[in-house]
Design an enzyme around this catalytic site. Structure first.
Site, PDB file in Angstrom:
ATOM      1  CB  ILE A 105       0.920  -2.105  -1.401  1.00 49.72           C
ATOM      2  CG1 ILE A 105      -0.959  -2.340  -1.560  1.00 49.72           C
ATOM      3  CG2 ILE A 105       1.345  -3.484  -1.482  1.00 49.72           C
ATOM      4  CD1 ILE A 105      -1.219  -2.837  -2.452  1.00 49.72           C
ATOM      5  CB  ILE A 106      -2.602  -1.298   3.267  1.00 51.95           C
ATOM      6  CG1 ILE A 106      -1.477  -0.856   4.066  1.00 51.95           C
ATOM      7  CG2 ILE A 106      -3.792  -2.131   3.844  1.00 51.95           C
ATOM      8  CD1 ILE A 106      -2.160   0.417   5.234  1.00 51.95           C
ATOM      9  CG  ASP A 107      -4.332  -6.876  -0.830  1.00 56.88           C
ATOM     10  OD1 ASP A 107      -5.415  -6.605  -0.861  1.00 56.88           O
ATOM     11  OD2 ASP A 107      -3.774  -8.211  -1.638  1.00 56.88           O
ATOM     12  CE  LYS A 110      -4.458 -12.675   5.831  1.00 62.08           C
ATOM     13  NZ  LYS A 110      -4.380 -14.436   5.456  1.00 62.08           N
ATOM     14  CE  LYS A 152      -7.334  -5.395 -13.383  1.00 60.20           C
ATOM     15  NZ  LYS A 152      -7.574  -4.255 -14.900  1.00 60.20           N
ATOM     16  CG  PHE A 153       0.106  -8.174  -7.463  1.00 56.00           C
ATOM     17  CD1 PHE A 153      -0.221  -8.840  -6.426  1.00 56.00           C
ATOM     18  CD2 PHE A 153       1.708  -8.370  -8.300  1.00 56.00           C
ATOM     19  CE1 PHE A 153       1.027  -9.425  -5.644  1.00 56.00           C
ATOM     20  CE2 PHE A 153       2.402  -8.760  -6.933  1.00 56.00           C
ATOM     21  CZ  PHE A 153       2.717  -9.534  -6.009  1.00 56.00           C
TER      22      PHE A 153
HETATM   23  P1  IMP Z   1      -1.944  -6.798   3.134  1.00 56.02           P
HETATM   24  O1  IMP Z   1      -1.181  -8.385   4.889  1.00 56.02           O
HETATM   25  O2  IMP Z   1      -2.397  -8.534   2.701  1.00 56.02           O
HETATM   26  O3  IMP Z   1      -2.875  -6.229   3.724  1.00 56.02           O
HETATM   27  O4  IMP Z   1      -0.291  -7.172   2.586  1.00 56.02           O
HETATM   28  C1  IMP Z   1       0.548  -6.483   2.656  1.00 56.02           C
HETATM   29  C2  IMP Z   1       2.031  -6.927   1.687  1.00 56.02           C
HETATM   30  O5  IMP Z   1       1.376  -7.661   1.069  1.00 56.02           O
HETATM   31  C3  IMP Z   1       2.301  -5.293   1.254  1.00 56.02           C
HETATM   32  O6  IMP Z   1       3.043  -5.257   2.261  1.00 56.02           O
HETATM   33  C4  IMP Z   1       3.219  -6.406   0.478  1.00 56.02           C
HETATM   34  O7  IMP Z   1       4.489  -6.915   0.218  1.00 56.02           O
HETATM   35  C5  IMP Z   1       2.341  -7.146  -0.316  1.00 56.02           C
HETATM   36  N1  IMP Z   1       1.214  -6.687  -1.139  1.00 56.02           N
HETATM   37  C6  IMP Z   1      -0.006  -6.601  -1.149  1.00 56.02           C
HETATM   38  N2  IMP Z   1       0.001  -7.051  -2.161  1.00 56.02           N
HETATM   39  C7  IMP Z   1       0.542  -6.212  -2.945  1.00 56.02           C
HETATM   40  C8  IMP Z   1       0.743  -6.259  -4.580  1.00 56.02           C
HETATM   41  O8  IMP Z   1      -0.301  -6.033  -5.400  1.00 56.02           O
HETATM   42  N3  IMP Z   1       1.724  -6.166  -5.136  1.00 56.02           N
HETATM   43  C9  IMP Z   1       3.145  -5.920  -4.534  1.00 56.02           C
HETATM   44  N4  IMP Z   1       3.235  -6.696  -3.077  1.00 56.02           N
HETATM   45  C10 IMP Z   1       1.849  -6.601  -2.236  1.00 56.02           C
END
Ligand code: IMP
Ligand code: MG
Length: 175
Positions: A105-107, A110, A152-153
């Protein structure tokens, strides 16, 4: 009746069923198969969440490829923003290769930006990104994604909360 997952004071409901994940992942494999015919392709999975998606994706990739892994972790909550490596790669793995990064997942984006910078230093031929899930605001950071999701998570199919629930076959979303 649908069975929700409970963890501490949180509750999760079924969100994306396994057959839909497999169907969509197969479409992404097919696109990769059609696009990289004469390239030296290396899939780089981001541990631990990548495993189910990567396994499914690669089982339908028919071009020759290598695969490898990166593991990163964030520091404590008080120092959010600091990412460090638990496991990295060497120049031989990356130089002049077509890299396809595999994320669950890319949230915020970062992590993937950090990984992109890290891989760029080894001078690959190109870097592409495939993520099973993506949040709307990060859509430009990815070349293939399975599903665009709301903010949402989620857990399941590799994604965790406190390292639990990665084994779930379907994806569940926080209620
Ligand atoms: P980012 O750096 O905010 O894009 O977050 C990416 C990383 O955070 C992913 O590789 C996941 O390991 C973790 N992550 C982000 N959102 C979720 C979620 O909704 N559920 C589980 N893991 C998440
Ligand atoms: Mg992850």
């Amino acid at each position: 009746m649908k069975k929700n997952i409970k963890y501490e004071d949180l509750e999760f409901e079924k969100y994306i069923e396994n057959y839909k994940i497999l169907e969509r992942t197969k479409q992404i494999s097919d696109q990769i198969n059609g696009r990289y015919i004469n390239d030296e392709v290396v899939f780089v999975g981001i541990l631990n969440g990548c495993i189910p998606f990567m396994n499914e994706l690669l089982s339908n990739v028919t071009i020759p490829y290598k695969y490898n892994f990166i593991k990163i972790s964030s520091y404590s909550k008080t120092e959010s923003g600091n990412i460090k490596f638990e496991l990295g790669l060497s120049e031989d793995d990356i130089f002049d290769k077509t890299i396809i990064v595999i994320e669950d997942i890319i949230d915020s984006g970062k992590s993937i930006k950090f990984i992109h910078n890290y891989l760029s230093e080894f001078n690959p031929k190109s870097i592409k990104v495939a993520s099973l899930l993506i949040k709307e605001e990060s859509i430009g950071l990815c070349d293939w994604y399975g599903f665009k999701i709301s903010d949402k998570f989620v857990i399941g199919f590799g994604m965790d909360i406190d390292d639990s629930f990665r084994y779930l076959k379907d994806i569940y979303q926080k209620v």
